[in-house]
Scaffold this motif. Sequence first.
Motif, mmCIF file in Angstrom:
data_model
loop_
_atom_site.group_PDB
_atom_site.id
_atom_site.type_symbol
_atom_site.label_atom_id
_atom_site.label_comp_id
_atom_site.label_asym_id
_atom_site.label_seq_id
_atom_site.Cartn_x
_atom_site.Cartn_y
_atom_site.Cartn_z
ATOM 1 N N GLY A 36 61.391 -56.397 11.104
ATOM 2 C CA GLY A 36 60.237 -55.657 11.583
ATOM 3 C C GLY A 36 59.550 -54.883 10.483
ATOM 4 N N SER A 37 60.329 -54.247 9.617
ATOM 5 C CA SER A 37 59.739 -53.502 8.504
ATOM 6 C C SER A 37 58.929 -54.410 7.588
ATOM 7 N N CYS A 38 59.419 -55.621 7.374
ATOM 8 C CA CYS A 38 58.719 -56.561 6.498
ATOM 9 C C CYS A 38 57.406 -57.038 7.098
ATOM 10 N N PHE A 39 57.315 -57.078 8.425
ATOM 11 C CA PHE A 39 56.079 -57.506 9.086
ATOM 12 C C PHE A 39 55.141 -56.336 9.408
ATOM 13 N N LEU A 40 55.584 -55.122 9.142
ATOM 14 C CA LEU A 40 54.786 -53.955 9.516
ATOM 15 C C LEU A 40 54.273 -53.172 8.325
ATOM 16 N N PHE A 41 55.139 -52.950 7.347
ATOM 17 C CA PHE A 41 54.809 -52.050 6.251
ATOM 18 C C PHE A 41 54.374 -52.800 4.998
ATOM 19 N N HIS A 42 53.678 -52.089 4.130
ATOM 20 C CA HIS A 42 53.271 -52.652 2.842
ATOM 21 C C HIS A 42 54.522 -53.043 2.048
ATOM 22 N N PRO A 43 54.555 -54.238 1.480
ATOM 23 C CA PRO A 43 55.789 -54.728 0.849
ATOM 24 C C PRO A 43 56.214 -53.979 -0.400
ATOM 25 N N ARG A 152 56.221 -53.902 14.655
ATOM 26 C CA ARG A 152 56.536 -52.711 15.443
ATOM 27 C C ARG A 152 57.380 -53.078 16.666
ATOM 28 N N LEU A 153 57.094 -54.207 17.286
ATOM 29 C CA LEU A 153 57.889 -54.644 18.442
ATOM 30 C C LEU A 153 59.328 -54.950 18.039
ATOM 31 N N LEU A 154 59.524 -55.541 16.868
ATOM 32 C CA LEU A 154 60.887 -55.808 16.405
ATOM 33 C C LEU A 154 61.648 -54.499 16.187
ATOM 34 N N ILE A 155 60.988 -53.520 15.586
ATOM 35 C CA ILE A 155 61.637 -52.224 15.374
ATOM 36 C C ILE A 155 61.932 -51.549 16.706
ATOM 37 N N LEU A 156 61.027 -51.678 17.669
ATOM 38 C CA LEU A 156 61.285 -51.146 19.000
ATOM 39 C C LEU A 156 62.476 -51.848 19.640
ATOM 40 N N ALA A 157 62.578 -53.171 19.450
ATOM 41 C CA ALA A 157 63.719 -53.914 19.993
ATOM 42 C C ALA A 157 65.031 -53.429 19.379
ATOM 43 N N ALA A 158 64.997 -53.065 18.106
ATOM 44 C CA ALA A 158 66.191 -52.511 17.468
ATOM 45 C C ALA A 158 66.595 -51.198 18.115
ATOM 46 N N GLU A 159 65.613 -50.332 18.375
ATOM 47 C CA GLU A 159 65.897 -49.053 19.024
ATOM 48 C C GLU A 159 66.463 -49.260 20.429
ATOM 49 N N VAL A 160 65.878 -50.201 21.163
ATOM 50 C CA VAL A 160 66.349 -50.479 22.523
ATOM 51 C C VAL A 160 67.768 -51.043 22.488
#
Length: 225
Positions: A36-43, A152-160
Amino acid sequence: MNQEKTYRVCDPERSAAMLRDEEFLEAFAACADILGSCFLFHPVKEGAARAFGMLRDIDIALDWPFGEEADRVEAACRFACGTDEFPDAMSEEFTRLIRGAGFSPAPPWGSVYMDREKVMYGRTWVLLRDWMRAHAVSGLYAENDPEDQFGRLLILAAEVARSRPDLLCELLGDHLLCWSDRFLDAFAAAAATETYRGLTLLCKATLDDVRALLAIEPAARRIYR
């Protein structure tokens, strides 16, 4: 949206057993955080720098816990070939594909694919926000990206997975897996760097494996893009 179009779990006993498996849940959460971080944040400048560094440093073929071996091996090779793409080529790719102001050949927002008008902040984005509100789920990410941004959805899935595993299948099945293949196919076709190609392959292999382990049949959504 009609009830019959929502996700379903094909093998409830198997799925329930996986959701009680703390090792599986933490492995998925860790992988989803990285991807998720790789698809969301500046590399280079933001949280993705550490995530990409981890993907370069670990032995993906041996140590990544999800996906077929052949996919992990190919992803590892692509990451190795893309070492010299940092920072310039990856920064340009990030702007072109994820965060730029112009046209993107692979927009990373769910509503662009699942809404008739193919726009951000569409009806499926509203459904996701309603789901988050109904279950008192609030992502830790505090920037302005729509909640249905892929990373962001992947990071949310991690939190869930860590805090509300009972909701994980619903989040994945109703709000992510129903469009992730279309997005990842478009992203892979548009990517000009080996790093992003490897990331896309590893992410698809991971989600395919997790979907099978949890016996999820994703919601049937019409894809407009």
